[in-house]
Write a protein that holds these residues in place. Structure first.
Motif, PDB file in Angstrom:
ATOM      1  N   ILE A  67      42.558  31.095  47.448  1.00  0.00           N
ATOM      2  CA  ILE A  67      41.606  32.317  47.760  1.00  0.00           C
ATOM      3  C   ILE A  67      41.630  32.859  46.199  1.00  0.00           C
ATOM      4  CG2 ILE A  67      40.834  34.209  48.612  1.00  0.00           C
ATOM      5  CD1 ILE A  67      42.445  33.374  51.299  1.00  0.00           C
ATOM      6  N   TYR A  68      40.368  33.069  45.688  1.00  0.00           N
ATOM      7  CA  TYR A  68      40.150  33.857  44.130  1.00  0.00           C
ATOM      8  C   TYR A  68      39.370  35.128  44.791  1.00  0.00           C
ATOM      9  CZ  TYR A  68      40.496  33.555  39.120  1.00  0.00           C
ATOM     10  OH  TYR A  68      41.020  34.054  37.973  1.00  0.00           O
ATOM     11  N   VAL A  69      39.697  36.048  44.245  1.00  0.00           N
ATOM     12  CA  VAL A  69      38.714  37.276  44.408  1.00  0.00           C
ATOM     13  C   VAL A  69      38.560  37.875  42.689  1.00  0.00           C
ATOM     14  CG1 VAL A  69      38.850  39.567  45.093  1.00  0.00           C
ATOM     15  CG2 VAL A  69      39.976  37.837  46.424  1.00  0.00           C
ATOM     16  N   VAL A  70      37.360  37.855  42.783  1.00  0.00           N
ATOM     17  CA  VAL A  70      37.052  38.658  41.389  1.00  0.00           C
ATOM     18  C   VAL A  70      36.215  39.932  41.701  1.00  0.00           C
ATOM     19  CG1 VAL A  70      35.356  38.374  39.420  1.00  0.00           C
ATOM     20  CG2 VAL A  70      36.442  36.431  40.403  1.00  0.00           C
ATOM     21  N   TYR A  71      36.455  40.923  41.021  1.00  0.00           N
ATOM     22  CA  TYR A  71      35.745  42.427  41.234  1.00  0.00           C
ATOM     23  C   TYR A  71      35.509  43.191  40.020  1.00  0.00           C
ATOM     24  CZ  TYR A  71      40.169  44.868  40.097  1.00  0.00           C
ATOM     25  OH  TYR A  71      41.365  45.375  39.606  1.00  0.00           O
ATOM     26  N   GLN A  72      34.587  44.023  40.108  1.00  0.00           N
ATOM     27  CA  GLN A  72      34.276  44.760  38.900  1.00  0.00           C
ATOM     28  C   GLN A  72      34.949  46.065  38.820  1.00  0.00           C
ATOM     29  OE1 GLN A  72      30.130  45.338  37.715  1.00  0.00           O
ATOM     30  NE2 GLN A  72      30.403  47.714  37.907  1.00  0.00           N
ATOM     31  N   GLN A  73      35.903  46.498  38.003  1.00  0.00           N
ATOM     32  CA  GLN A  73      36.679  47.534  37.948  1.00  0.00           C
ATOM     33  C   GLN A  73      36.005  48.797  37.492  1.00  0.00           C
ATOM     34  OE1 GLN A  73      38.630  45.581  34.452  1.00  0.00           O
ATOM     35  NE2 GLN A  73      38.466  47.423  33.360  1.00  0.00           N
ATOM     36  N   GLN A  74      36.447  49.942  38.179  1.00  0.00           N
ATOM     37  CA  GLN A  74      36.006  51.171  38.299  1.00  0.00           C
ATOM     38  C   GLN A  74      37.049  51.907  36.861  1.00  0.00           C
ATOM     39  OE1 GLN A  74      35.740  52.628  41.907  1.00  0.00           O
ATOM     40  NE2 GLN A  74      33.729  52.842  41.964  1.00  0.00           N
ATOM     41  N   TYR A  75      38.107  51.439  36.606  1.00  0.00           N
ATOM     42  CA  TYR A  75      39.107  52.100  35.851  1.00  0.00           C
ATOM     43  C   TYR A  75      38.881  51.615  34.251  1.00  0.00           C
ATOM     44  CZ  TYR A  75      41.217  47.741  36.917  1.00  0.00           C
ATOM     45  OH  TYR A  75      41.472  46.391  37.450  1.00  0.00           O
ATOM     46  N   ASP A  76      39.336  52.480  33.459  1.00  0.00           N
ATOM     47  CA  ASP A  76      39.414  51.977  31.901  1.00  0.00           C
ATOM     48  C   ASP A  76      40.098  50.978  31.825  1.00  0.00           C
ATOM     49  OD1 ASP A  76      37.836  54.304  31.435  1.00  0.00           O
ATOM     50  OD2 ASP A  76      39.395  55.522  30.916  1.00  0.00           O
ATOM     51  N   TRP A  77      39.713  50.191  30.898  1.00  0.00           N
ATOM     52  CA  TRP A  77      40.476  48.857  30.614  1.00  0.00           C
ATOM     53  C   TRP A  77      41.854  48.818  30.501  1.00  0.00           C
ATOM     54  CZ3 TRP A  77      39.190  44.095  32.047  1.00  0.00           C
ATOM     55  CH2 TRP A  77      39.935  42.973  31.434  1.00  0.00           C
ATOM     56  N   ASP A  78      42.214  50.062  29.711  1.00  0.00           N
ATOM     57  CA  ASP A  78      43.483  49.997  29.258  1.00  0.00           C
ATOM     58  C   ASP A  78      44.206  51.004  30.376  1.00  0.00           C
ATOM     59  OD1 ASP A  78      42.313  52.403  28.829  1.00  0.00           O
ATOM     60  OD2 ASP A  78      42.942  52.737  26.726  1.00  0.00           O
ATOM     61  N   PRO A  83      46.062  35.870  47.327  1.00  0.00           N
ATOM     62  CA  PRO A  83      44.916  35.377  46.265  1.00  0.00           C
ATOM     63  C   PRO A  83      45.450  35.366  45.000  1.00  0.00           C
ATOM     64  CG  PRO A  83      44.341  37.610  47.101  1.00  0.00           C
ATOM     65  CD  PRO A  83      45.847  37.229  47.833  1.00  0.00           C
ATOM     66  N   GLN A  84      44.481  34.878  43.959  1.00  0.00           N
ATOM     67  CA  GLN A  84      44.481  35.219  42.792  1.00  0.00           C
ATOM     68  C   GLN A  84      43.420  36.249  42.658  1.00  0.00           C
ATOM     69  OE1 GLN A  84      47.169  33.766  40.983  1.00  0.00           O
ATOM     70  NE2 GLN A  84      45.947  33.236  39.454  1.00  0.00           N
ATOM     71  N   VAL A  85      43.635  37.271  41.620  1.00  0.00           N
ATOM     72  CA  VAL A  85      42.629  38.379  41.541  1.00  0.00           C
ATOM     73  C   VAL A  85      42.357  38.506  40.178  1.00  0.00           C
ATOM     74  CG1 VAL A  85      42.248  40.772  41.994  1.00  0.00           C
ATOM     75  CG2 VAL A  85      43.706  39.505  43.665  1.00  0.00           C
ATOM     76  N   LEU A  86      41.000  38.902  39.777  1.00  0.00           N
ATOM     77  CA  LEU A  86      40.743  38.889  38.277  1.00  0.00           C
ATOM     78  C   LEU A  86      39.828  40.145  38.334  1.00  0.00           C
ATOM     79  CD1 LEU A  86      40.391  38.012  35.413  1.00  0.00           C
ATOM     80  CD2 LEU A  86      38.481  36.663  36.249  1.00  0.00           C
ATOM     81  N   PRO A  87      40.040  41.244  37.797  1.00  0.00           N
ATOM     82  CA  PRO A  87      39.071  42.171  37.327  1.00  0.00           C
ATOM     83  C   PRO A  87      38.368  42.162  36.158  1.00  0.00           C
ATOM     84  CG  PRO A  87      41.267  42.791  36.513  1.00  0.00           C
ATOM     85  CD  PRO A  87      41.430  41.499  37.040  1.00  0.00           C
ATOM     86  N   LEU A  88      37.081  42.546  36.124  1.00  0.00           N
ATOM     87  CA  LEU A  88      35.905  42.198  35.009  1.00  0.00           C
ATOM     88  C   LEU A  88      35.608  43.596  34.955  1.00  0.00           C
ATOM     89  CD1 LEU A  88      34.371  38.838  36.187  1.00  0.00           C
ATOM     90  CD2 LEU A  88      36.319  39.460  34.455  1.00  0.00           C
ATOM     91  N   PRO A  89      34.898  43.734  33.670  1.00  0.00           N
ATOM     92  CA  PRO A  89      34.546  45.050  33.297  1.00  0.00           C
ATOM     93  C   PRO A  89      32.781  45.025  33.698  1.00  0.00           C
ATOM     94  CG  PRO A  89      34.886  43.534  31.285  1.00  0.00           C
ATOM     95  CD  PRO A  89      35.302  43.097  32.652  1.00  0.00           C
ATOM     96  N   ALA A  90      32.274  46.386  33.602  1.00  0.00           N
ATOM     97  CA  ALA A  90      30.912  46.446  34.072  1.00  0.00           C
ATOM     98  C   ALA A  90      30.083  45.324  33.374  1.00  0.00           C
ATOM     99  CB  ALA A  90      30.304  47.732  33.938  1.00  0.00           C
ATOM    100  N   GLY A  91      28.923  44.715  33.892  1.00  0.00           N
ATOM    101  CA  GLY A  91      27.905  43.866  33.309  1.00  0.00           C
ATOM    102  C   GLY A  91      28.438  42.384  33.339  1.00  0.00           C
TER     103      GLY A  91
END
Length: 965
Positions: free
Chosen positions: A513-524, A548-556
């Motif tokens: 299972i792979y989960v991709v989500y848009q992060q709300q926090y600052d990248w650092d 699962p594998q989880v990947l956060p992505l920045p907005a956009g």
């Protein structure tokens, strides 16, 4: 209104031009009055544009025109101009952000649309077509000068149409492949590979007539559209439907509505709108806005929604509670219909909505559904459910064809539709067309669904998006909904996508299972990144028992469609193509750095060994914090039982009581307990209460769980972890630990449980739930609490009738052993029946009976469960003590309220759910003033097991909320 004899959509424009209705185009910002264009003026403007179009050297009559504009006004004008000029229009969908994606998209459109002429503006040529080297694109700015020339020299208008000629029909001189096609709709395929859906004139008219049976538009009504015209719902269900009924329509850009839900209500009021579109995500946003406005606030005083008749909804399932609360708010603003919101099912291939629920949310709320049903098809559409294993088979065996023709009832399968509303083919894609239709002409939607006995459609998910983990199938939206419901800090709501994925570097690796989500926090913000990861993993493990594998992505990075949906295929393709490789590397680096800096590492050999054992039990290779609560890792009951056994073997402990693991909640405290146990072998004083949810202390009313007749509380482990914001406690019977004697009467048991409850929670309100046998214990304790003046706000029974004496008397030591074996899934129900006779056929000792039962299971299975001859012997003795207490039990007295959760009963208790509900469970009404029944999935032993727990916990939470918890 157009007649059936005029089956050409140009007649919609010519006939609506005779009415006084118009289109109101709102400019960006909505700070100015709308531009009003009558249908007569639209006909005149489009005719002039058509004349200009026909004079272009690149124009080829009877071909395809691709229309690419940002504004509704431009798209509508050039849509009709293309038709008047004798071409077939296709409205261009939004382009992807990447250069590679755009280049592939343009190449694909050139191929399937056969080198179409692209109409757009000069600014959009600069902005959107940089990567284009395939399509012929012309700007339309010069057409404005041509319009002026036409005004002074009518001879230049050579389109061959006048708005006075209402019987005009385009001559049938188009290419044979486009004959009968009114427009092309481009689907949002993955990797830019859209399909071109051929929407015919007759199909569109059949669809419009069908839609009006679900939502009849008043004679002086008004429709409002805010979705891009490239979407089939906005084109057919709003723009063309308004022209079909000759009513006014309002066109506004999506950003104006999404950014200002309250302004949306003002627009509905000012324009006396009868119908508009509102998908569930927007209803939730609207609800959030309205909930924050105090009653009587001046910002609502000028809003009058008395004209609003319908809010059609689609694109995703509708949350019943959200819909109900939105309607309650809007009724305060003048809305009259109780069924204002009409959820529906639609596809581009059936001209948007074709199946509607006209009784939402009343019927769904009555039966306690979380998401609304989708209803029944409109005239012009039929639906059926085809068996999954034959859903894509074109050559059906003769004896199975009848089953397919009749369709499945109350079984999940593939949804298929047929009728004049359904399209006939994809342009220039014979293979896709062939694969989409069955041999008997039904279109395979690709959706998993079921139809009940009342003909109502329930959607279950997309067939191609099923996630198969260890032969167990999961629906992506269920996992996404679970993450949404967890409200994890740092995770952007509605920007979560879940799909199956396999490591491309290791082709033999299993799907994960792979989960991709848009992060709300600052990248650092490394801490926020780690906490979000931990919460997501924990949530997914609870639903699927898989990490699962989880990947956060920045907005956009994650783009939504005009209906507010994320495309899982596109997201997965971007991952496979390596477009987010840099984000993956950064994520791994940051998480590794956080672990190295913040995790509490083992301080002695015992802790080091336990960490290793946990990593093996959980199947992870990352370092573990020895101060992290064990249950907070999302460990399952099976994993915990396996861990118990490997700890016993590793530390040379003959029997490690499960209570030691459950009450020592971290690796560090467990290591200390093991050290003491090795020295004394003394477990300590019996304590009846075990804390199953360590993170919920003091936040909400605790949930108290009462064990079934087998006495085991680990069955509640998965359920408890679905309540991270609520304390969850379970009562454990006496007798499992060395030196403990089982209870021999109900009075002593209830007194011990009462003292344990009062020690943890001195005052109510109380929430209690009993599984099977535990139901009568919860009932009896609730009676005592209410007699003392306490409030028991929630009392639940999981699949048990009040009268159990006769059933309990059929159980002895051997029956208890067999029930535990079945409970642990060592033997099947069929084998249990046979084994019951075999074990009673002679003088077989209890120890030999245990050996026989354990031999039924694979050694690996018993090892995973931590079952040994001694632990099983102890377990059966505890279960027998509880069963003997039930031999003389007769229910009496009354409690205030009770909720009965029921599933498929045991075979020797009732033959069906209906019999069980009506002839057994109904007797709870003799002992509770307010009784409600809730049907759930599974069988008696599996209703809260891994397969059914995700939906069970949703039902449980919904019922608890209805009781005020």
């Amino acid at each position: 209104m157009a007649t059936s004899a005029e089956l050409n959509i140009l007649s919609l424009l010519t006939q609506s031009a005779l009415s006084s209705a118009c289109i109101k185009f709102y400019p960006k910002g909505c700070n100015y009055p709308p531009l009003e264009v009558s249908y007569s003026e639209l006909l005149d403007i489009s005719s002039k544009k058509a004349a200009w179009l026909r004079q272009q050297d690149s124009f080829r009559e009877g071909s395809i025109t691709l229309i690419h504009f940002k504004s509704h006004l431009d798209n509508i004008i050039w849509f009709w101009a293309s038709i008047i000029a004798g071409n077939v229009p296709a409205l261009s969908p939004p382009l992807v952000n990447t250069s590679e994606g755009r280049h592939a998209h343009f190449q694909h459109l050139w191929r399937i649309l056969e080198n179409p002429l692209v109409l757009t503006s000069e600014s959009l040529i600069r902005d959107d077509f940089v990567e284009n080297d395939a399509l012929f694109v012309i700007p339309v700015e010069s057409s404005a000068e041509f319009d002026l020339d036409c005004a002074t020299d009518p001879a230049k208008n050579r389109s061959g149409i006048s708005h006075f000629n209402t019987n005009y029909t385009v001559e049938s001189n188009t290419r044979s492949q486009l004959k009968g096609i009114a427009t092309l709709a481009l689907t949002s395929g993955s990797s830019g590979h859209s399909k071109a859906v051929c929407l015919g004139h007759e199909q569109i008219f059949a669809s419009l007539r069908g839609k009006l049976t679900a939502a009849p538009i008043p004679e002086n009504g008004c429709l409002l559209n805010w979705i891009g015209l490239d979407h089939v719902a906005s084109l057919v269900e709003m723009h063309l439907l308004a022209m079909f009924t000759c009513v006014t329509q309002v066109q506004i850009q999506a950003v104006e509505v999404l950014s200002n839900p309250l302004g949306f209500l003002h627009l509905l009021s000012e324009n006396k709108v009868s119908m508009t579109f509102a998908p569930d995500f927007f209803l939730a946003r609207l609800l959030g806005t309205l909930d924050q406005i105090p009653p009587g606030d001046h910002c609502l005083k000028d809003i009058d929604l008395s004209h609003l008749q319908f809010l059609t909804s689609g694109g995703e399932l509708n949350n019943v509670d959200t819909g109900f609360r939105v309607i309650e708010h809007l009724r305060q603003l003048g809305v009259k219909p109780a069924n204002l919101i009409i959820p529906g099912f639609g596809m581009t291939e059936i001209c948007a909505g074709g199946i509607f629920n006209k009784n939402f949310p009343a019927i769904d709320k009555k039966i306690m559904r979380e998401f609304g049903v989708l209803g029944e098809p409109v005239p012009g559409l039929k639906m059926r459910i085809s068996p999954l294993e034959r859903g894509n088979t074109r050559a059906l065996e003769e004896n199975k064809d009848l089953e397919r023709k009749s369709g499945l009832i109350n079984e999940v399968g593939q949804l298929e539709v047929q009728g004049p509303i359904v399209f006939s083919r994809y342009l220039n894609d014979q293979e896709a067309t062939k694969q989409s239709f069955t041999s008997d002409g039904w279109f395979q939607t690709g959706d998993l669904a079921k139809i009940d006995t009342q003909g109502q459609l329930y959607l279950e998910g997309r067939l191609k998006e099923l996630i198969n983990i260890n032969s167990v199938k999961y629906l992506p939206y269920e996992i996404e909904d679970a993450i949404e419901a967890a409200r994890i800090p740092g995770v952007e709501p509605s920007f979560i996508a879940c799909f199956s994925h396999r490591n491309l570097e290791s082709p033999t690796s299993p799907e994960m299972i792979y989960v991709v989500y848009q992060q709300q926090y600052d990248w650092d913000d490394i801490k926020a990144r780690f906490n979000a990861l931990h919460a997501i993993v924990r949530t997914v493990v609870l639903v699927t028992s898989s990490r699962p594998q989880v990947l956060p992505l920045p907005a956009g990075c994650l783009q939504k469609t005009s209906l507010g949906k994320l495309s899982r295929p596109k997201i997965r393709s971007a991952l496979v193509e390596g477009k987010w490789q840099e984000h993956e590397h950064v994520n791994e680096k940051e998480l590794a750095a956080y672990r190295n800096e913040n995790l509490t590492v083992p301080s002695n050999k015992t802790e080091e060994k336990l960490v290793t054992l946990f990593q093996e039990a959980l199947g992870v290779d990352v370092e573990m914090d020895v101060d992290m609560p064990i249950l907070d890792t999302g460990i399952s009951s099976v994993e915990l039982m396996r861990l118990k056994r490997v700890v016993e073997l590793s530390f040379n402990i003959e029997e490690l009581p499960m209570i030691i693991i459950l009450t020592n909640t971290t690796i560090r405290s467990l290591a200390e307990a093991i050290h003491k146990l090795q020295g004394s072998q003394n477990v300590g004083e019996y304590k009846p209460v075990v804390t199953l949810q360590p993170n919920g202390e003091g936040s909400k009313v605790p949930l108290w769980l009462f064990h079934p007749g087998v006495g085991e509380i680990l069955i509640f482990l998965g359920l408890a972890q679905h309540f991270p914001d609520r304390p969850v406690y379970a009562f454990r019977p006496r007798g499992f630990n060395p030196g403990e004697k089982p209870f021999h009467n109900q009075e002593d048991l209830l007194e011990a449980y009462y003292r344990g409850l009062k020690e943890k929670q001195p005052k109510g309100p109380y929430a209690m739930a009993g599984y099977s046998y535990g139901s009568v214990l919860a009932f009896e304790l609730s009676k005592r609490l209410e007699a003392e003046g306490e409030t028991v706000q929630f009392l639940a029974s999981f699949n048990l009738p009040p009268h159990i004496k006769q059933r309990m008397r059929t159980l002895d030591w051997t029956a208890g052993l067999i029930h535990i074996a079945h409970f642990c899934d060592i033997i099947s129900q069929e084998r249990a029946d046979k084994l019951n006779s075999e074990l009673r056929s002679g003088e077989i000792s209890h120890r030999d009976q245990i050996a026989t039962v354990l031999a039924e299971s694979e050694p690996e299975r018993t090892a995973r469960l931590g079952l040994t001859p001694q632990s099983l012997f102890t377990w059966v003795n505890v279960a027998l003590s509880l069963q003997k207490i039930g031999w003389t039990y007769d229910p009496s007295g009354m409690v205030s309220r009770m909720d009965i959760f029921y599933c498929q009963p045991l075979k020797d208790v009732a033959s069906s759910r209906e019999e069980y509900r009506n002839d057994k469970l109904n007797h709870w009404t003799d002992f509770a003033r307010d009784v409600k029944y809730h049907e759930v999935g599974g069988e008696h032993y599996t209703m809260i097991g891994p397969e059914h727990l995700p939906k069970f916990q949703q039902t449980l939470k919904r019922v608890m909320a209805a009781r005020g918890l």
